[in-house]
Design a protein around this motif. Structure first.
Motif, PDB file in Angstrom:
ATOM      1  N   ASP A   1      76.999  10.728  53.456  1.00  0.00           N
ATOM      2  CA  ASP A   1      77.217  11.691  52.522  1.00  0.00           C
ATOM      3  C   ASP A   1      76.648  11.154  51.187  1.00  0.00           C
ATOM      4  O   ASP A   1      76.008  11.611  50.274  1.00  0.00           O
ATOM      5  CB  ASP A   1      78.547  12.134  52.495  1.00  0.00           C
ATOM      6  N   ILE A   2      76.489   9.678  51.196  1.00  0.00           N
ATOM      7  CA  ILE A   2      76.132   9.091  50.113  1.00  0.00           C
ATOM      8  C   ILE A   2      74.554   9.302  49.949  1.00  0.00           C
ATOM      9  O   ILE A   2      73.895   9.509  48.772  1.00  0.00           O
ATOM     10  CB  ILE A   2      76.435   7.678  49.864  1.00  0.00           C
ATOM     11  N   LEU A   3      73.950   9.101  51.013  1.00  0.00           N
ATOM     12  CA  LEU A   3      72.519   9.284  50.984  1.00  0.00           C
ATOM     13  C   LEU A   3      71.908  10.752  50.903  1.00  0.00           C
ATOM     14  O   LEU A   3      71.014  10.806  50.134  1.00  0.00           O
ATOM     15  CB  LEU A   3      71.932   8.696  52.223  1.00  0.00           C
ATOM     16  N   ARG A   4      72.767  11.511  51.350  1.00  0.00           N
ATOM     17  CA  ARG A   4      72.484  12.993  50.956  1.00  0.00           C
ATOM     18  C   ARG A   4      72.733  13.131  49.512  1.00  0.00           C
ATOM     19  O   ARG A   4      72.095  14.057  48.934  1.00  0.00           O
ATOM     20  CB  ARG A   4      73.574  13.900  51.911  1.00  0.00           C
ATOM     21  N   SER A   5      73.611  12.609  48.795  1.00  0.00           N
ATOM     22  CA  SER A   5      73.836  12.953  47.419  1.00  0.00           C
ATOM     23  C   SER A   5      72.605  12.462  46.620  1.00  0.00           C
ATOM     24  O   SER A   5      72.469  12.832  45.484  1.00  0.00           O
ATOM     25  CB  SER A   5      75.264  12.168  46.932  1.00  0.00           C
ATOM     26  N   GLY A   6      71.641  11.772  47.000  1.00  0.00           N
ATOM     27  CA  GLY A   6      70.490  11.038  46.324  1.00  0.00           C
ATOM     28  C   GLY A   6      69.210  11.771  47.165  1.00  0.00           C
ATOM     29  O   GLY A   6      68.201  11.542  46.735  1.00  0.00           O
ATOM     30  N   SER A   7      69.408  12.745  47.861  1.00  0.00           N
ATOM     31  CA  SER A   7      68.245  13.494  48.562  1.00  0.00           C
ATOM     32  C   SER A   7      68.268  14.874  48.575  1.00  0.00           C
ATOM     33  O   SER A   7      67.991  15.777  47.498  1.00  0.00           O
ATOM     34  CB  SER A   7      67.929  12.636  49.795  1.00  0.00           C
ATOM     35  N   ARG A   8      69.064  15.376  49.669  1.00  0.00           N
ATOM     36  CA  ARG A   8      69.037  17.144  49.825  1.00  0.00           C
ATOM     37  C   ARG A   8      69.762  17.587  48.671  1.00  0.00           C
ATOM     38  O   ARG A   8      69.576  18.625  48.267  1.00  0.00           O
ATOM     39  CB  ARG A   8      69.544  17.289  51.217  1.00  0.00           C
ATOM     40  N   ASN A   9      70.826  16.900  48.253  1.00  0.00           N
ATOM     41  CA  ASN A   9      71.800  17.373  47.208  1.00  0.00           C
ATOM     42  C   ASN A   9      71.032  17.840  45.886  1.00  0.00           C
ATOM     43  O   ASN A   9      71.372  18.597  45.356  1.00  0.00           O
ATOM     44  CB  ASN A   9      72.881  16.474  47.003  1.00  0.00           C
TER      45      ASN A   9
ATOM     46  N   ARG B   1      69.036  20.723  46.427  1.00  0.00           N
ATOM     47  CA  ARG B   1      70.126  22.169  46.118  1.00  0.00           C
ATOM     48  C   ARG B   1      70.409  22.127  44.878  1.00  0.00           C
ATOM     49  O   ARG B   1      70.597  23.475  44.487  1.00  0.00           O
ATOM     50  CB  ARG B   1      71.235  21.700  47.101  1.00  0.00           C
ATOM     51  N   TYR B   2      70.799  21.436  44.081  1.00  0.00           N
ATOM     52  CA  TYR B   2      71.022  21.523  43.006  1.00  0.00           C
ATOM     53  C   TYR B   2      70.279  22.252  42.045  1.00  0.00           C
ATOM     54  O   TYR B   2      70.547  22.888  41.232  1.00  0.00           O
ATOM     55  CB  TYR B   2      71.510  19.780  42.170  1.00  0.00           C
ATOM     56  N   PHE B   3      68.967  22.212  42.044  1.00  0.00           N
ATOM     57  CA  PHE B   3      67.845  22.693  41.369  1.00  0.00           C
ATOM     58  C   PHE B   3      67.202  23.651  42.201  1.00  0.00           C
ATOM     59  O   PHE B   3      66.219  24.394  41.818  1.00  0.00           O
ATOM     60  CB  PHE B   3      66.786  21.797  41.033  1.00  0.00           C
ATOM     61  N   ASP B   4      67.953  24.365  43.197  1.00  0.00           N
ATOM     62  CA  ASP B   4      67.769  25.622  43.769  1.00  0.00           C
ATOM     63  C   ASP B   4      66.187  25.401  44.436  1.00  0.00           C
ATOM     64  O   ASP B   4      65.516  26.396  44.599  1.00  0.00           O
ATOM     65  CB  ASP B   4      67.887  26.790  42.893  1.00  0.00           C
ATOM     66  N   GLN B   5      66.010  24.248  45.116  1.00  0.00           N
ATOM     67  CA  GLN B   5      64.723  23.854  45.747  1.00  0.00           C
ATOM     68  C   GLN B   5      64.699  23.300  47.142  1.00  0.00           C
ATOM     69  O   GLN B   5      64.229  22.482  47.559  1.00  0.00           O
ATOM     70  CB  GLN B   5      63.958  23.027  44.743  1.00  0.00           C
ATOM     71  N   GLU B   6      66.077  23.935  47.793  1.00  0.00           N
ATOM     72  CA  GLU B   6      66.343  23.001  48.889  1.00  0.00           C
ATOM     73  C   GLU B   6      65.154  23.463  50.232  1.00  0.00           C
ATOM     74  O   GLU B   6      64.619  24.446  50.079  1.00  0.00           O
ATOM     75  CB  GLU B   6      67.727  23.884  49.511  1.00  0.00           C
ATOM     76  N   GLY B   7      64.893  22.495  50.711  1.00  0.00           N
ATOM     77  CA  GLY B   7      63.664  22.207  51.578  1.00  0.00           C
ATOM     78  C   GLY B   7      62.462  21.792  50.952  1.00  0.00           C
ATOM     79  O   GLY B   7      61.538  21.401  51.785  1.00  0.00           O
ATOM     80  N   ASP B   8      62.164  22.045  49.787  1.00  0.00           N
ATOM     81  CA  ASP B   8      61.035  21.473  49.106  1.00  0.00           C
ATOM     82  C   ASP B   8      60.843  20.170  48.965  1.00  0.00           C
ATOM     83  O   ASP B   8      59.597  19.668  48.993  1.00  0.00           O
ATOM     84  CB  ASP B   8      60.833  21.988  47.862  1.00  0.00           C
ATOM     85  N   PHE B   9      61.898  19.356  48.922  1.00  0.00           N
ATOM     86  CA  PHE B   9      61.806  17.788  48.803  1.00  0.00           C
ATOM     87  C   PHE B   9      63.222  17.577  49.121  1.00  0.00           C
ATOM     88  O   PHE B   9      64.337  18.022  49.433  1.00  0.00           O
ATOM     89  CB  PHE B   9      61.344  17.249  47.576  1.00  0.00           C
ATOM     90  N   GLY B  10      63.553  16.100  49.207  1.00  0.00           N
ATOM     91  CA  GLY B  10      64.765  15.438  49.805  1.00  0.00           C
ATOM     92  C   GLY B  10      64.803  15.503  51.151  1.00  0.00           C
ATOM     93  O   GLY B  10      65.999  15.454  51.356  1.00  0.00           O
TER      94      GLY B  10
END
Length: 458
Positions: A382-390, A393-402
């Protein structure tokens, strides 16, 4: 003929590796992939990259024939993951065309595997930085830029607040940063206008507004876990800074924890995110003395005048007697408890340390933050997710990067070991892939050496 082609490929590869130039199409071979969907490892994979995007993944023994002559990078059995972020950066500013110090900071981030940065103290030069990175003039992480501070001094009236929001949105900033000193009329003008134009906002929690009003009116991220202690204090007269100390650190024993579940649920219901910055408080407001931090190895990458300013800032609090261990230790433990409580309730977390800031050297401070998050009880996954896919998700760009998926941006970090087994492996970087541009460890180290030499104390 095949030998000749192989020699040509090797020549291209050597040039590519030594310069960091962007190849249009390449393979990264012999790597183990951490998608972060779970803790599993996809062993012995090849990643196909073209035009800055991930095209596909192949088992080592099953690379399509038509791709075998492409420029390739040998990952040598390393581990690939989507990289880290600094979601609370104080990106340096410039009022001239001299971006040299800003470029140094970008390299400090990259050398530590940070591929995405959210600036949280805005300036027009950050928009120019973002543009130069996007077109390749400057090498750096993906930038999300907050606008100039909205606070009790800069926002003189509700009308001015609404005007500032519109101007920052029109200028191209990605986010609004709120600082203390706002009253409800000015805060509501900012919040309502931000929702009207469609720009995210968050930051510190003003005392006259409070956490509940901030959340209920659209705060997208709460920086520093701010406002929670204040919301738990029954006697609000105690929140006078002369009594409460910085960030109300002296009041943790007075917090009514029976109110905490309600605040956590409100955070969930309003879909707010938390940017903890644990390490900032451990270092700036912690009881370890400034003279100990100033001698840390990482300080060699910062200008001497900057380190001295940090020493002066912390010593001011030390000399006032605020940072005694009996004051600070309960506060730091309380902050860890707050983060763990929010995390256990599935409130989304953003990897953030606040850098460059007092004894937080860009890039290096994220590793301190990761240790603190782990000490607080967060799982490595979850720490690694907090610096990547999250971040996406935060910027509504899920799947584009991270993420490591087909058609996502080719952003990842190659490590020599598995960070899900040992978070210290995050420091053992063999190279970074930055939107399809490979930067090897030698290049990263050469930039660190250059920055260190530039900042040698004379």
């Amino acid at each position: 003929m095949r030998t000749f082609n192989t020699m040509i490929s090797l020549t291209i590869l050597v040039f590519f590796l030594s310069t960091g130039l962007k190849a249009q199409e390449l393979l990264v071979k012999n790597v183990h992939i951490l998608t972060l969907d779970d803790t599993s490892v996809k062993k012995d994979q090849t990643i196909h990259i073209k035009d800055g995007l991930i095209i596909d993944f192949y088992p080592k023994s099953n690379i399509p024939v038509g791709l075998r002559e492409l420029v390739s990078i040998d990952g040598m059995g390393g581990y690939v993951f989507p990289g880290l972020a600094e979601m609370h950066s104080h990106i340096p500013t410039t009022d001239t065309n001299d971006f040299s110090y800003i470029e140094d900071v970008m390299w400090l981030y990259l050398a530590n595997g940070i591929l995405n940065v959210r600036g949280m103290i805005g300036h027009p030069s950050h928009l120019e930085l973002k543009k130069r990175i996007e077109i390749g003039e400057i090498t750096g992480p993906r930038i999300f830029a907050a606008g100039p501070s909205l606070n009790g001094s800069s926002v003189e009236s509700p009308e001015i607040g609404a005007k500032m929001v519109k101007e920052q949105h029109q200028a191209g900033f990605d986010h609004l940063k709120l600082h203390p000193g706002l009253d409800m009329p000015r805060f509501l003008a900012i919040a309502n206008t931000a929702k009207e134009v469609g720009i995210k906002f968050g930051g510190h929690v003003s005392l006259d507004v409070g956490l509940e009003n901030s959340l209920n009116n659209g705060y997208h991220s709460v920086e520093h876990i701010d406002g929670y202690i204040e919301a738990l204090i029954v006697d609000k007269s105690r929140l006078d800074p002369q009594i409460a100390g910085p960030f109300s650190m002296l009041l943790v024993q007075e917090a009514d924890l029976s109110k905490l579940p309600q605040l956590v649920q409100l955070t969930l219901d309003t879909k707010a995110w938390i940017a903890p910055t644990l390490t900032l408080f451990e270092r700036f407001f912690g009881y370890i003395p400034a003279d100990e931090f100033r001698l840390e190895e990482d300080m060699k990458y910062m200008p001497g005048i900057q380190v001295q300013q940090w020493v002066n800032q912390k010593k001011l609090l030390e000399n006032q007697g605020v940072l005694k261990e009996e004051n600070v230790k309960p506060y730091l433990e309380f902050r860890q408890m707050l983060l763990k409580t929010l995390y256990d309730a599935d409130v989304p977390i953003l990897l953030s340390s606040d850098s460059p800031q007092v004894f937080n050297v860009p890039g290096f401070s994220i590793h301190n933050e990761i240790k603190s998050m782990h000490d607080a009880g967060m799982r490595p996954l979850d720490i690694l997710r907090s610096g990547s896919r999250n971040v996406a998700r935060y910027f509504d760009q899920e799947g584009d990067f991270g993420v490591l998926e087909k058609n996502a941006s080719a952003d990842f970090v190659l490590l020599r070991g598995n960070p899900l087994e040992d978070l210290n492996q995050l420091r053992n970087i063999s190279g970074v892939m930055l939107r399809g541009q490979w930067i090897n460890q030698e290049k990263l180290q050469s930039e660190l050496n250059r920055i260190e030499k530039k900042n040698i104390r004379k």
